[in-house]
Design an enzyme around this catalytic site. Structure first.
Site, short mmCIF file in Angstrom:
data_model
loop_
_atom_site.label_atom_id
_atom_site.label_comp_id
_atom_site.label_asym_id
_atom_site.label_seq_id
_atom_site.Cartn_x
_atom_site.Cartn_y
_atom_site.Cartn_z
N LYS A 1 0.85 -1.20 0.00
CA LYS A 1 0.00 0.00 0.00
C LYS A 1 0.87 1.24 0.00
CE LYS A 1 -3.35 2.49 2.94
NZ LYS A 1 -4.27 2.41 4.11
N ARG B 1 -7.63 -0.79 0.88
CA ARG B 1 -8.11 -2.02 0.26
C ARG B 1 -8.50 -1.77 -1.20
NH1 ARG B 1 -12.73 -2.46 4.72
NH2 ARG B 1 -11.09 -1.33 5.82
N ASP C 1 1.40 6.12 5.63
CA ASP C 1 0.44 5.16 5.10
C ASP C 1 0.96 4.48 3.82
OD1 ASP C 1 -1.95 3.91 5.68
OD2 ASP C 1 -3.19 5.33 4.55
N ASP D 1 -12.47 6.57 3.61
CA ASP D 1 -11.26 6.34 4.40
C ASP D 1 -10.81 4.87 4.32
OD1 ASP D 1 -9.16 6.94 6.04
OD2 ASP D 1 -10.35 7.07 7.88
N LYS E 1 -10.77 12.20 8.35
CA LYS E 1 -10.34 11.77 9.67
C LYS E 1 -10.37 12.94 10.65
CE LYS E 1 -7.02 8.23 8.15
NZ LYS E 1 -7.62 7.06 8.81
N GLU F 1 -9.54 3.33 1.93
CA GLU F 1 -8.96 3.48 0.59
C GLU F 1 -7.86 2.46 0.31
OE1 GLU F 1 -7.84 4.96 3.15
OE2 GLU F 1 -5.68 4.80 2.92
N ASP G 1 -2.93 9.97 3.98
CA ASP G 1 -4.32 9.54 4.10
C ASP G 1 -5.09 10.50 4.99
OD1 ASP G 1 -6.72 8.23 4.23
OD2 ASP G 1 -5.99 6.53 5.43
N1 BES Z 1 -4.50 4.10 6.92
C1 BES Z 1 -5.66 3.78 7.67
C2 BES Z 1 -5.40 2.71 8.72
C3 BES Z 1 -4.54 3.10 9.90
C4 BES Z 1 -5.14 3.50 11.08
C5 BES Z 1 -3.18 2.99 9.85
C6 BES Z 1 -4.36 3.82 12.16
C7 BES Z 1 -2.38 3.32 10.93
C8 BES Z 1 -2.99 3.73 12.10
C9 BES Z 1 -6.74 3.23 6.74
O1 BES Z 1 -6.75 3.74 5.45
C10 BES Z 1 -8.04 3.59 7.35
O2 BES Z 1 -8.33 4.74 7.43
N2 BES Z 1 -8.80 2.59 7.76
C11 BES Z 1 -10.07 2.81 8.36
C12 BES Z 1 -11.04 1.83 7.78
C13 BES Z 1 -12.48 2.10 8.16
C14 BES Z 1 -12.94 3.39 7.54
C15 BES Z 1 -13.32 0.96 7.69
C16 BES Z 1 -9.91 2.59 9.85
O3 BES Z 1 -9.15 1.70 10.26
O4 BES Z 1 -10.53 3.33 10.60
ZN ZN Z 2 -4.99 4.44 4.76
MN MN Z 3 -7.87 5.52 5.30
#
Ligand code: BES
Ligand code: ZN
Ligand code: MN
Length: 502
Positions: free
Chosen positions: A263, A349, A286, A345, A275, A347, A268
């Protein structure tokens, strides 16, 4: 960095670092206590030094017939628990302690007679990892000096031959350096490391190591039909890039082909599903999974893995904007599946879905992807253990064994089919989120849809890519997680028997 065979008294160095076990008597290493003028006896008796992991005790050599100028004992814990993972960490801790003291030349002593080459490699990795500098934009402090010159000292009566152990040291050096290159990339802020700059630096890093690199721009990405990657990139004025790395060693069999996918979200924000502000600066890392893939490709090529490997890193920002994707939007993946975007968010996947597809297009037979994918994985496993997912079990176990050896802690998570229904969409083939329950698992269920039934493993490094608290062996900042696992995996193809799902 080089390797010498004892005696310790003859090593030309400023600091001789000796791992010390909790059960060691003062005389555990013949001559050492006397050479220190009895300082070991004294420090152990007074409990100034207790040999708990990472305890560090420095004293000059009283005996001038010893060439090292000073002695350091580093706590190595219990002898029964001493393995290459411990060696890697105490070597890193010794390196950091020596750098703090501005010591020019450091020699690290290998103890024990088991797996000498493995310990030597781990020591080289640990010492090299200690060279990483996080504060590269500081202008008000003198830049940290050059790292010490390192020597690794094997026992005089070691059962192993010096050339073999030296080779292990050289290997550890490469793996440590590549881990540090990945850390440098993850450390860069989003304004410096845009997708284009990420691609440029990754090209430099891998091409120099002999990897074939191709960078696809937004036009090519769109032509290939990568609607998921193009969708995430829409909100940004920075165009996306798709990095493709190839390691094709002459004479390697046509199959298997290892496919590594990382990734590469250079920042992000969450997009329209934005966020919270607190802690958002962390989202500059990220792209740590993508950096791990690029750095591992360099190591794979430099170390000459005997198998074909393709690396794919989709790189983009995830930004809100007038043209950004919105919740409810439908995207079409290159694999043909349609996705209803519930949360912009989620993104990672999305872009990995297209990345996995492309790795298959390029002939990958065995897939591993690495991503800072879900906050839910951090909740489940914390900050020291990456989530390991995938199918079939023997491929996942293979990745797990390699990760254990490489010092990347991972733990298996379930991906039962039951979770699939959480991704059901009324309007499209699947949604990109499955709600809070099992949030890290449903993310992998999404990815599995794009693995095309091949053996596939996924590492969720959301918790492990960045250290929020300094440890004696790892400062705050990017950890370089997964680089060594991915690289070492490319040397185990003899053990890949799985063919995936029928
Ligand atoms: N990059 C984030 C995941 C992340 C969170 C990495 C904390 C490092 C620390 C990812 O893109 C994300 O935002 N995931 C969301 C998914 C949700 C919206 C289903 C998450 O984990 O909140
Ligand atoms: Zn992310
Ligand atoms: Mn995200």
């Amino acid at each position: 960095m080089h390797c010498v065979r004892g005696p310790q008294a003859a090593v030309d160095t400023d600091l001789l670092v000796v791992p010390w076990f909790e059960e060691d008597a003062p005389g555990a290493i013949p001559g050492l206590d006397q050479a220190s003028g009895g300082e070991i006896t004294r420090a152990l008796a007074s409990k100034e030094f207790a040999a708990k992991p990472y305890d560090f005790f420095i004293t000059p050599f009283a005996d001038r017939s010893w060439r090292p100028r000073r002695l350091a004992l580093i706590g190595a814990g219990r002898f029964a628990e001493y393995d290459s993972a411990v060696v890697r960490k105490i070597a890193a801790a010794s390196g950091l302690a020596a750098r703090e003291r501005h010591i020019d030349r450091v020699a690290f002593v290998l103890r024990g007679r088991a797996d000498v080459a493995g310990h030597a490699q781990a020591a080289a990795e640990g010492l090299t990892l200690s060279e990483f500098n996080v504060g590269i934009y500081k202008t008000d402090e003198p830049a940290p000096g050059a790292p010490p010159a390192w020597t690794i000292v094997m026992a005089e009566d070691s059962p192993d031959a010096l050339p073999r152990v030296s080779q292990a040291v050289a290997r550890g050096r490469v793996l440590g350096e590549c881990s540090n290159l990945a850390r440098e990339l993850a450390n860069e802020p989003g304004n410096a490391l845009t997708p284009r700059e990420f691609a440029r630096r990754a090209t430099e890093m891998t091409a120099e190591g002999g990897v074939k690199v191709e960078i696809l721009d937004e036009t090519r990405i769109a032509e290939l039909g990568m609607g998921l990657l193009m969708g995430v990139a829409r909100g940004s004025s920075e165009p996306p890039r798709l990095m493709v790395f190839r390691h094709d060693p002459p004479g390697a069999p046509a199959s298997p082909v290892l496919g590594l996918v990382g990734k590469g979200v250079t920042f992000d924000t969450g997009g329209i599903s934005i966020k919270a502000a607190v802690g958002m600066e962390r989202m500059k890392d990220d792209m740590a999974g993508g950096a791990a893939v690029a750095a591992a490709m360099r190591a794979i090529s430099l170390l000459g893995a005997p198998v074909r490997v393709v690396g794919v890193v989709p790189a983009t920002e995830n930004m809100p904007g007038g043209r950004a994707i919105k919740p409810g939007d439908i995207l079409k993946s290159a694999a043909g599946k349609t996705v209803e975007v519930i949360d912009t968010d989620a993104e990672g996947r999305l872009i990995l879905g297209d990345g996995l597809w492309y790795a298959r297009e390029l002939g990958a037979t065995h897939l591993v992807d690495v991503a800072t994918l879900t906050g839910a994985c951090v909740v489940a496993l914390g900050k020291t253990t990456s989530g390991l997912f995938g199918t079939p079990p023997d491929w996942v176990d293979q990745v797990r064994r390699v990760a254990d050896r490489a010092g990347d802690r991972v733990w298996p998570m379930p991906i039962f089919d039951d979770y699939r229904e959480q991704l059901k969409s009324e309007i499209a083939d699947l949604t990109n989120t499955g709600g809070r329950p099992g949030g890290s698992i449903t993310a992998e269920i999404f990815l599995k849809e794009f693995a095309g039934g091949l053996p596939w493993a996924h590492l969720d490094i959301a918790g492990t890519a960045w250290a929020e608290e300094a440890k004696p062996f790892l400062p705050k900042g990017p950890s370089g997680v997964a680089v060594r696992t991915l690289a070492e995996l490319a040397f185990t193809s003899q053990q890949w028997n799985s063919k995936g799902e029928s």
